[in-house]
Design an enzyme around this catalytic site. Structure first.
Site, mmCIF file in Angstrom:
data_model
loop_
_atom_site.group_PDB
_atom_site.id
_atom_site.type_symbol
_atom_site.label_atom_id
_atom_site.label_comp_id
_atom_site.label_asym_id
_atom_site.label_seq_id
_atom_site.Cartn_x
_atom_site.Cartn_y
_atom_site.Cartn_z
ATOM 1 C CG HIS A 69 34.763 53.410 48.840
ATOM 2 N ND1 HIS A 69 33.747 53.458 47.926
ATOM 3 C CD2 HIS A 69 34.815 52.109 49.268
ATOM 4 C CE1 HIS A 69 33.205 52.261 47.795
ATOM 5 N NE2 HIS A 69 33.837 51.417 48.595
ATOM 6 C CB CYS B 84 37.167 48.550 49.115
ATOM 7 S SG CYS B 84 35.431 48.464 49.540
HETATM 8 N N1 LIG Z 1 33.336 46.261 44.150
HETATM 9 C C1 LIG Z 1 34.245 46.597 45.066
HETATM 10 O O1 LIG Z 1 34.577 47.778 45.272
HETATM 11 C C2 LIG Z 1 34.903 45.548 45.906
HETATM 12 C C3 LIG Z 1 35.980 45.933 46.704
HETATM 13 C C4 LIG Z 1 36.599 44.988 47.515
HETATM 14 C C5 LIG Z 1 36.131 43.700 47.507
HETATM 15 N N2 LIG Z 1 35.096 43.349 46.713
HETATM 16 C C6 LIG Z 1 34.653 41.950 46.753
HETATM 17 O O2 LIG Z 1 34.925 41.353 45.497
HETATM 18 C C7 LIG Z 1 33.915 40.391 45.195
HETATM 19 C C8 LIG Z 1 33.309 40.708 43.831
HETATM 20 O O3 LIG Z 1 32.797 42.009 43.829
HETATM 21 P P1 LIG Z 1 32.349 42.727 42.481
HETATM 22 O O4 LIG Z 1 32.127 44.133 42.882
HETATM 23 O O5 LIG Z 1 33.278 42.423 41.365
HETATM 24 O O6 LIG Z 1 30.922 42.030 42.201
HETATM 25 P P2 LIG Z 1 30.151 41.803 40.827
HETATM 26 O O7 LIG Z 1 30.425 42.916 39.878
HETATM 27 O O8 LIG Z 1 28.763 41.538 41.210
HETATM 28 O O9 LIG Z 1 30.801 40.468 40.222
HETATM 29 C C9 LIG Z 1 30.623 39.211 40.851
HETATM 30 C C10 LIG Z 1 31.381 38.152 40.060
HETATM 31 O O10 LIG Z 1 31.229 36.909 40.754
HETATM 32 C C11 LIG Z 1 30.756 35.926 39.836
HETATM 33 N N3 LIG Z 1 29.934 34.944 40.521
HETATM 34 C C12 LIG Z 1 28.829 35.157 41.250
HETATM 35 N N4 LIG Z 1 28.326 33.970 41.696
HETATM 36 C C13 LIG Z 1 29.148 33.016 41.214
HETATM 37 C C14 LIG Z 1 29.168 31.593 41.306
HETATM 38 N N5 LIG Z 1 28.240 30.925 41.987
HETATM 39 N N6 LIG Z 1 30.159 30.923 40.684
HETATM 40 C C15 LIG Z 1 31.111 31.580 39.996
HETATM 41 N N7 LIG Z 1 31.152 32.926 39.848
HETATM 42 C C16 LIG Z 1 30.175 33.625 40.471
HETATM 43 C C17 LIG Z 1 29.923 36.725 38.846
HETATM 44 O O11 LIG Z 1 29.741 35.956 37.676
HETATM 45 P P3 LIG Z 1 28.463 36.216 36.695
HETATM 46 O O12 LIG Z 1 28.778 37.464 35.931
HETATM 47 O O13 LIG Z 1 28.454 34.982 35.869
HETATM 48 O O14 LIG Z 1 27.274 36.363 37.593
HETATM 49 C C18 LIG Z 1 30.833 37.933 38.652
HETATM 50 O O15 LIG Z 1 31.904 37.597 37.789
HETATM 51 C C19 LIG Z 1 32.951 40.428 46.372
HETATM 52 O O16 LIG Z 1 33.351 39.458 47.314
HETATM 53 C C20 LIG Z 1 33.150 41.798 46.963
HETATM 54 O O17 LIG Z 1 32.829 41.871 48.324
HETATM 55 C C21 LIG Z 1 34.466 44.241 45.913
#
Ligand SMILES: NC(=O)c1ccc[n+]([C@@H]2O[C@H](COP(=O)([O-])OP(=O)(O)OC[C@H]3O[C@@H](n4cnc5c(N)ncnc54)[C@H](OP(=O)(O)O)[C@@H]3O)[C@@H](O)[C@H]2O)c1
Length: 340
Positions: free
Chosen positions: A245, A132
């Site tokens: 950010h 991001c």
């Molecule tokens: N947040 C940001 O600003 C941002 C920006 C750029 C990139 N990212 C990237 O995007 C990704 C997700 O981030 P997020 O912020 O959305 O995180 P999050 O809110 O913690 O959500 C994680 C998601 O992944 C799912 N998940 C976790 N373990 C899993 C598994 N074993 N099998 C299938 N699904 C699984 C979770 O499902 P459950 O609800 O069932 O646990 C949830 O839907 C990460 O790689 C992060 O680095 C995030």
């Protein structure tokens, strides 16, 4: 463009839910939506176009039995490494938000308005979405490089807790409320207390003293801009805000910059918003960028002592511009826009 079968892996997460609302807002042509998450989300639903859709636990059988054309991954690097290739093997284009494939030479790392051209004639079924903090930085660096040439870049970030997903938001919310109730606060998601604090570390440290987020920004910027020698230094800081950010960027340039010319180029760019008029106290804050898809730029100024230097303040919504929106724009670059 014909409607696609679209999977969202991590559909219950912060980025996953943002994917659903952006796809809906942009009227992305979807035949059927497949929301995947972990076993823990079995029985949950997500809402798409006023319909409740059951969440599907992520299993290879589910990937094989459904004919998925496009899979957006936002479930972390481990899940991407375990399952992205299964989707690709079964015919899907995968756009992954994690760090799993970003630095793989065979896999394009894309911010469409900066280097979307690399998607042309590229056979890779997996495309990586950058970090991001990188996504909001590189469009500005590209403009400055084109206009004045960059000798050196120094960036400091101010990154909201939503960068750590749902659990990051919950930790700040709980800590603030516990502190106001005079309860003891125990850090769990972040390494130190985040409420009313700043943490100058995001991700583990390497032996040279840099942390993971800093190294990601350095390496990814070089790859996206095709500037492997770019002299760039980064300090990443987690701050106790919820969304968006911010970054301060200091640059040494090959020639003296013209702020007017820079203003013109930013104004012309539909993916950017210029808010730069100190007489009107106009500069972007996190509140301006949250919920928006553009990169906001302000506080542009030449150095007082050295005219070949430039400082800037850059703000963007990390969950939209820094994640879901960029990935959807990659998909639109590959498959065409809704009304094509
Ligand atoms: N947040 C940001 O600003 C941002 C920006 C750029 C990139 N990212 C990237 O995007 C990704 C997700 O981030 P997020 O912020 O959305 O995180 P999050 O809110 O913690 O959500 C994680 C998601 O992944 C799912 N998940 C976790 N373990 C899993 C598994 N074993 N099998 C299938 N699904 C699984 C979770 O499902 P459950 O609800 O069932 O646990 C949830 O839907 C990460 O790689 C992060 O680095 C995030």
């Amino acid at each position: 463009m014909k409607p696609l079968n679209v999977a969202i892996v991590g559909a219950t997460g912060l980025v996953g839910l943002e994917f659903i609302s952006i796809l809906e807002e942009r009227n992305f042509p979807i035949e059927k939506l497949y929301p995947f998450a972990s076993d823990g989300s079995l029985g949950q639903t997500v809402t798409y176009k006023n319909k409740e859709i059951d969440v599907i636990p992520l299993k290879v059988e589910e990937i094989e039995k459904n004919k998925i054309d496009l899979a957006f991954f936002s479930a972390g690097a481990g899940v991407a490494l375990d399952f992205a290739k299964d989707f690709a093997r079964n015919g899907a284009i995968v756009i992954d938000n994690s760090s799993a494939f970003r630095m793989d030479d065979e896999i394009p790392l894309v911010v469409p308005e900066v280097n979307g051209g690399v998607l042309k004639d590229n056979g890779s079924k997996i495309i990586a979405n950058p970090n991001c903090s990188t996504i909001q930085l590189v469009p500005f660096l590209q403009i400055v490089e084109e206009l004045f040439g960059i000798k050196k870049v120094v960036v400091s970030t101010y990154q909201s807790v939503s960068g750590a997903g749902k659990k990051g938001i919950e930790e700040l919310r709980t800590q603030i409320s516990d502190l106001f109730s005079f309860k003891e606060v125990k850090p769990e998601v972040f390494l130190q207390r985040i409420a009313f604090n700043l943490i100058p570390q995001i991700g583990p440290f390497y032996d040279d003293g840099y942390c993971e987020e800093e190294v990601k920004m350095i390496n990814e910027s070089r790859k996206i801009l095709s500037m492997p020698e770019l002299d760039i230094d980064v300090t990443t800081v987690r701050v106790p805000t919820f969304f968006s950010h911010a970054e301060t960027v200091w640059m040494e340039l090959k020639k003296e910059c013209s702020i007017n010319e820079l203003h013109r180029r930013i104004r012309e760019n539909p993916e950017m918003v210029l808010m730069d008029d100190i007489e009107q106290l106009l500069y972007p804050t996190l509140i301006d960028s949250s919920g928006r898809d553009e990169v906001f730029v302000g506080r542009l100024r030449k150095g007082r002592e050295h005219k070949n230097t430039l400082s800037a303040w850059i703000v963007a919504d990390n969950v939209r511009k820094g994640a879901a929106y960029n990935a959807v724009r990659i998909a639109e670059t590959i498959f065409g826009e809704a009304n094509d």
